[in-house]
Design a protein around this motif. Structure first.
Motif, short mmCIF file in Angstrom:
data_model
loop_
_atom_site.label_atom_id
_atom_site.label_comp_id
_atom_site.label_asym_id
_atom_site.label_seq_id
_atom_site.Cartn_x
_atom_site.Cartn_y
_atom_site.Cartn_z
N GLY A 192 -12.55 6.79 2.18
CA GLY A 192 -11.60 6.84 3.28
C GLY A 192 -10.23 6.40 2.81
N TYR A 193 -9.29 6.32 3.75
CA TYR A 193 -7.89 6.05 3.42
C TYR A 193 -7.34 4.95 4.32
CZ TYR A 193 -8.78 10.58 1.35
OH TYR A 193 -9.35 11.62 0.65
N ALA A 194 -6.36 4.25 3.80
CA ALA A 194 -5.76 3.16 4.57
C ALA A 194 -5.01 3.69 5.78
CB ALA A 194 -4.81 2.36 3.67
N ASP A 195 -4.89 2.85 6.78
CA ASP A 195 -4.11 3.22 7.96
C ASP A 195 -2.66 3.49 7.55
OD1 ASP A 195 -6.33 2.87 9.55
OD2 ASP A 195 -5.82 0.80 10.08
N GLY A 196 -2.16 4.62 7.94
CA GLY A 196 -0.78 4.98 7.61
C GLY A 196 -0.61 5.64 6.26
N ALA A 197 -1.70 5.75 5.47
CA ALA A 197 -1.59 6.37 4.14
C ALA A 197 -1.64 7.88 4.19
CB ALA A 197 -2.71 5.85 3.23
N ILE A 254 -5.45 1.84 -9.75
CA ILE A 254 -4.30 1.19 -9.10
C ILE A 254 -4.27 1.52 -7.62
CG2 ILE A 254 -1.78 1.12 -9.01
CD1 ILE A 254 -1.78 1.60 -12.05
N ALA A 255 -4.52 2.80 -7.29
CA ALA A 255 -4.49 3.21 -5.88
C ALA A 255 -5.58 2.50 -5.08
CB ALA A 255 -4.66 4.72 -5.78
N THR A 266 0.83 -1.19 0.00
CA THR A 266 0.00 0.00 0.00
C THR A 266 0.87 1.25 0.00
OG1 THR A 266 -1.75 -1.15 1.21
CG2 THR A 266 -1.78 1.26 1.25
N LEU A 267 0.61 2.14 -0.95
CA LEU A 267 1.32 3.40 -1.00
C LEU A 267 0.66 4.43 -0.08
CD1 LEU A 267 1.88 3.88 -4.85
CD2 LEU A 267 3.55 3.09 -3.18
N GLY A 291 -5.18 -0.26 -2.06
CA GLY A 291 -5.73 0.07 -0.76
C GLY A 291 -5.35 1.43 -0.21
N THR A 292 -4.74 2.29 -1.05
CA THR A 292 -4.37 3.62 -0.57
C THR A 292 -5.62 4.39 -0.14
OG1 THR A 292 -2.45 3.66 -2.04
CG2 THR A 292 -3.19 5.78 -1.17
#
Length: 278
Positions: free
Chosen positions: A66-71, A190-191, A4-5, A195-196
Motif C-alpha cells: 500500500g501507499y502512504a496517505d497523500g503519496a 529508501i522509499a 515522506t515523498l 514511508g512512500t
C-alpha cells in the motif's frame, strides 16, 4: 526522520535523473540498428503495461502493499499514477543499461537447439503451479508465490523461442539485469524507509536483506530478466530473419540466371571446296 515523498516526487528524485543519464550515455547506432532498438523498447513498454497491470492491480486490491496517505495523486484500477509511470520508466532504464553494456544479436548455428529451449519452457511452466501453490499454502507467500507464477509464462515463451541464444549469452543478461536492479533496490529501500509505500507483514514472508523485503528484490530481478530477454530476442529474431531472407534471395537469384545459348554442332567443313561432284 526524512519527510515522506509522494510517488511523483520519488520519480523526480530517483527515477527520472538516472533515466536522463542513461539516455545521454546510450550508444548511437547506425540507422537500421537504431530503428530496431527503439522499436524493441516501444514493444516492451507496451507489453509491460498489458501484462503487468492486471497482476499489480490484483496484488494492491489484496493488500500485498500500500501507499502512504497523500503519496498518491490518482488511481486507475486501484493502481496509482506513479506506478503506471514506473512500468515505462523501469523498462526504459533497463533497456538503456542493456544497450550501454552492449550486446550482439547475431544469430548463430545452434541457437535453435532443442535442449535449452525445452528446458526453459519446462522450468517456466513449472513456476506457475509452484507459485500458485505457495500463495494457496499460506497468506504470507501471496506476494512471493504470485510473483513466481506471474514470471513463469513469460520465461517459458522467451526460452521456447531463443533458449539456445540465451544459454550461450548468460553473462550478458545476468549483468544487464543485476546492474539496474541494484539501483532500484537502493531506491526502493529508501522509499520504504520514508514511508512512500509499504508491504503487508501478513502477505509477505518477512525475509529482508538490509531492510529490503526479499519479494521486492526478486521483483526487480524478475522484471529486469523479462525485459532484457525480450529486447535481445527481438533483435536476434530480426537478424535471423535477415539471414533467412538473404539465403532465400541467393537461391532464387541462382535459379533465375538467364540460360546461355548453346551452339549446336557445326557442319563438317568441305575437305576440298574446288572439287565438284559429278
Amino acid at each position: 526522520m526524512l519527510p515522506t515523498l509522494t510517488y511523483l516526487q520519488f520519480h523526480l528524485v530517483f527515477s527520472l535523473p538516472v533515466l536522463a543519464l542513461l539516455w545521454y550515455l546510450a550508444p548511437r547506432y547506425e540507422a537500421t540498428r537504431q530503428r530496431r532498438a527503439v522499436g524493441g523498447i516501444a514493444i516492451l513498454v507496451a507489453i509491460a503495461y498489458a501484462y503487468t497491470t492486471p497482476w499489480i492491480s490484483y496484488m494492491i486490491r489484496r493488500g500485498a502493499w500500500g501507499y502512504a496517505d497523500g503519496a498518491v495523486v490518482a488511481r486507475a484500477l486501484s493502481i496509482p499514477l506513479g506506478e503506471y509511470l514506473f512500468f515505462a520508466i523501469q523498462t526504459i532504464v533497463v533497456a538503456f543499461a542493456l544497450h550501454r553494456i552492449g550486446f550482439d544479436p547475431t544469430f548463430r548455428e545452434g541457437d535453435f537447439d532443442r535442449v535449452p529451449r525445452a528446458a526453459g519452457v519446462l522450468v517456466g511452466l513449472a513456476m506457475v503451479p509452484i507459485g500458485l501453490g505457495l500463495a494457496w499454502l499460506d497468506p504470507s507467500f501471496l506476494y512471493l508465490g504470485g510473483l513466481i507464477a506471474w514470471v513463469g509464462p513469460v520465461l517459458a515463451l522467451q526460452w521456447g523461442v531463443g533458449g539456445g541464444y540465451l544459454a550461450r549469452t548468460p553473462r550478458l543478461w545476468i549483468t544487464a539485469t543485476l546492474a539496474p536492479a541494484a539501483y532500484f533496490w537502493v531506491a526502493d529501500r529508501i522509499a520504504i524507509g520514508m514511508g512512500t509505500w509499504y508491504l503487508s507483514p501478513e502477505l509477505t514472508t518477512g525475509i529482508a536483506v538490509l531492510g529490503l523485503p526479499i519479494e521486492e528484490m526478486l521483483f526487480f530481478v524478475a522484471a529486469g530478466v523479462m525485459t532484457i530477454n525480450g529486447l535481445v530476442l527481438f533483435e536476434w529474431v530480426l537478424d535471423w530473419n535477415d539471414r533467412r531472407r538473404a539465403a532465400a534471395d541467393a537461391v532464387a537469384g541462382a535459379g533465375s540466371e538467364p540460360e546461355r545459348d548453346v551452339r549446336g554442332p557445326e557442319s563438317p567443313a568441305d575437305p576440298d571446296p574446288d572439287v565438284v561432284d559429278d
